[in-house]
Design a protein around this motif. Structure first.
Motif, PDB file in Angstrom:
ATOM      1  N   LEU A  69      45.379  49.729  27.528  1.00 54.25           N
ATOM      2  CA  LEU A  69      44.289  49.190  28.331  1.00 54.25           C
ATOM      3  C   LEU A  69      44.526  49.509  29.797  1.00 54.25           C
ATOM      4  N   ASP A  70      43.460  49.896  30.487  1.00 50.65           N
ATOM      5  CA  ASP A  70      43.578  50.182  31.915  1.00 50.65           C
ATOM      6  C   ASP A  70      42.831  49.102  32.708  1.00 50.65           C
ATOM      7  N   GLY A  71      42.722  49.320  34.016  1.00 51.36           N
ATOM      8  CA  GLY A  71      42.095  48.327  34.876  1.00 51.36           C
ATOM      9  C   GLY A  71      40.645  48.039  34.542  1.00 51.36           C
ATOM     10  N   SER A  72      39.921  49.052  34.104  1.00 47.83           N
ATOM     11  CA  SER A  72      38.520  48.807  33.751  1.00 47.83           C
ATOM     12  C   SER A  72      38.415  47.889  32.533  1.00 47.83           C
ATOM     13  N   HIS A  73      39.375  47.984  31.619  1.00 49.19           N
ATOM     14  CA  HIS A  73      39.396  47.069  30.474  1.00 49.19           C
ATOM     15  C   HIS A  73      39.671  45.635  30.942  1.00 49.19           C
ATOM     16  N   LEU A  74      40.622  45.483  31.861  1.00 49.60           N
ATOM     17  CA  LEU A  74      40.904  44.147  32.398  1.00 49.60           C
ATOM     18  C   LEU A  74      39.667  43.586  33.085  1.00 49.60           C
ATOM     19  N   GLU A  75      38.984  44.434  33.820  1.00 49.20           N
ATOM     20  CA  GLU A  75      37.781  43.981  34.503  1.00 49.20           C
ATOM     21  C   GLU A  75      36.723  43.519  33.498  1.00 49.20           C
ATOM     22  N   GLU A  76      36.545  44.274  32.430  1.00 45.60           N
ATOM     23  CA  GLU A  76      35.592  43.866  31.391  1.00 45.60           C
ATOM     24  C   GLU A  76      35.989  42.520  30.796  1.00 45.60           C
ATOM     25  N   MET A  77      37.287  42.329  30.595  1.00 46.64           N
ATOM     26  CA  MET A  77      37.773  41.046  30.072  1.00 46.64           C
ATOM     27  C   MET A  77      37.445  39.920  31.055  1.00 46.64           C
ATOM     28  N   TYR A  78      37.654  40.185  32.339  1.00 41.90           N
ATOM     29  CA  TYR A  78      37.358  39.180  33.359  1.00 41.90           C
ATOM     30  C   TYR A  78      35.859  38.867  33.391  1.00 41.90           C
ATOM     31  N   LEU A  79      35.018  39.881  33.328  1.00 42.71           N
ATOM     32  CA  LEU A  79      33.573  39.663  33.337  1.00 42.71           C
ATOM     33  C   LEU A  79      33.135  38.871  32.105  1.00 42.71           C
ATOM     34  N   GLU A  80      33.762  39.159  30.979  1.00 42.47           N
ATOM     35  CA  GLU A  80      33.450  38.404  29.768  1.00 42.47           C
ATOM     36  C   GLU A  80      33.872  36.951  29.941  1.00 42.47           C
ATOM     37  N   TYR A  81      35.061  36.749  30.511  1.00 41.55           N
ATOM     38  CA  TYR A  81      35.520  35.385  30.781  1.00 41.55           C
ATOM     39  C   TYR A  81      34.525  34.665  31.690  1.00 41.55           C
ATOM     40  N   THR A 107      44.883  34.226  31.065  1.00 39.39           N
ATOM     41  CA  THR A 107      43.580  33.945  31.673  1.00 39.39           C
ATOM     42  C   THR A 107      43.725  33.620  33.154  1.00 39.39           C
ATOM     43  N   VAL A 108      44.704  32.803  33.500  1.00 38.09           N
ATOM     44  CA  VAL A 108      44.936  32.452  34.901  1.00 38.09           C
ATOM     45  C   VAL A 108      45.311  33.696  35.705  1.00 38.09           C
ATOM     46  N   ALA A 109      46.198  34.523  35.157  1.00 39.53           N
ATOM     47  CA  ALA A 109      46.605  35.751  35.849  1.00 39.53           C
ATOM     48  C   ALA A 109      45.410  36.688  36.033  1.00 39.53           C
ATOM     49  N   LEU A 110      44.563  36.802  35.015  1.00 35.78           N
ATOM     50  CA  LEU A 110      43.381  37.665  35.074  1.00 35.78           C
ATOM     51  C   LEU A 110      42.407  37.168  36.140  1.00 35.78           C
ATOM     52  N   LYS A 111      42.150  35.855  36.154  1.00 36.31           N
ATOM     53  CA  LYS A 111      41.253  35.283  37.164  1.00 36.31           C
ATOM     54  C   LYS A 111      41.806  35.531  38.563  1.00 36.31           C
ATOM     55  N   THR A 112      43.082  35.302  38.751  1.00 38.05           N
ATOM     56  CA  THR A 112      43.703  35.500  40.052  1.00 38.05           C
ATOM     57  C   THR A 112      43.582  36.957  40.498  1.00 38.05           C
ATOM     58  N   LEU A 113      43.761  37.863  39.561  1.00 43.03           N
ATOM     59  CA  LEU A 113      43.685  39.287  39.869  1.00 43.03           C
ATOM     60  C   LEU A 113      42.313  39.695  40.381  1.00 43.03           C
ATOM     61  N   PHE A 114      41.254  39.175  39.762  1.00 43.28           N
ATOM     62  CA  PHE A 114      39.904  39.611  40.096  1.00 43.28           C
ATOM     63  C   PHE A 114      39.163  38.694  41.064  1.00 43.28           C
ATOM     64  N   GLN A 115      39.729  37.552  41.395  1.00 47.90           N
ATOM     65  CA  GLN A 115      39.057  36.659  42.342  1.00 47.90           C
ATOM     66  C   GLN A 115      39.611  36.796  43.744  1.00 47.90           C
ATOM     67  N   LYS A 116      40.445  37.769  43.971  1.00 49.54           N
ATOM     68  CA  LYS A 116      41.019  37.976  45.318  1.00 49.54           C
ATOM     69  C   LYS A 116      39.955  38.435  46.268  1.00 49.54           C
TER      70      LYS A 116
END
Length: 116
Positions: A69-81, A107-116
């Motif tokens: 998984l790359d960053g775009s996959h993480l972003e999709e996961m965050y958007l889904e969340y 989930t917390v790490a993902l939110k922190t990553l994309f809410q900066k």
């Protein structure tokens, strides 16, 4: 669409930089929201960057589960969340076997990553 344009026009007239009425052609070209992809530099990460991030976040147990998984996959996961947290939680449990405390920690790490 007409109601949206009217509402946008009212908002624009309230601003100091109002430059005339909003027309449909302007709304699609000038008044578009920024893409969520521009939200975080992590969106452009390689799969190696993701693996390094997992280790940094002490989520080493997920390295094998999220391999490839790359960053775009993480972003999709965050958007889904962001759109449906319960569905996201169910999916990470079933698709990635994130059980126990791992799912919430990820989930917390993902939110922190994309809410900066």
């Amino acid at each position: 669409m007409a109601l949206l344009l009217t509402a946008l026009g009212e908002q624009a007239r309230a601003r100091d930089d109002y430059d005339g009425p909003i027309r449909a052609t302007q709304a699609t070209k000038v008044h578009t929201a920024p893409s969520p992809k521009s939200k975080s530099p992590a969106s452009n990460w390689t799969d190696k960057n993701v693996q390094d991030w997992l280790k940094k976040e002490k989520l080493d147990d997920l390295c094998d589960k999220l391999d490839g998984l790359d960053g775009s996959h993480l972003e999709e996961m965050y958007l889904e969340y962001s759109s449906d947290a319960n569905k996201f939680k169910d999916e990470i449990r079933s698709d990635y076997q994130m059980n126990g405390k791992v799912g919430p920690k990820f989930t917390v790490a993902l939110k922190t990553l994309f809410q900066k």
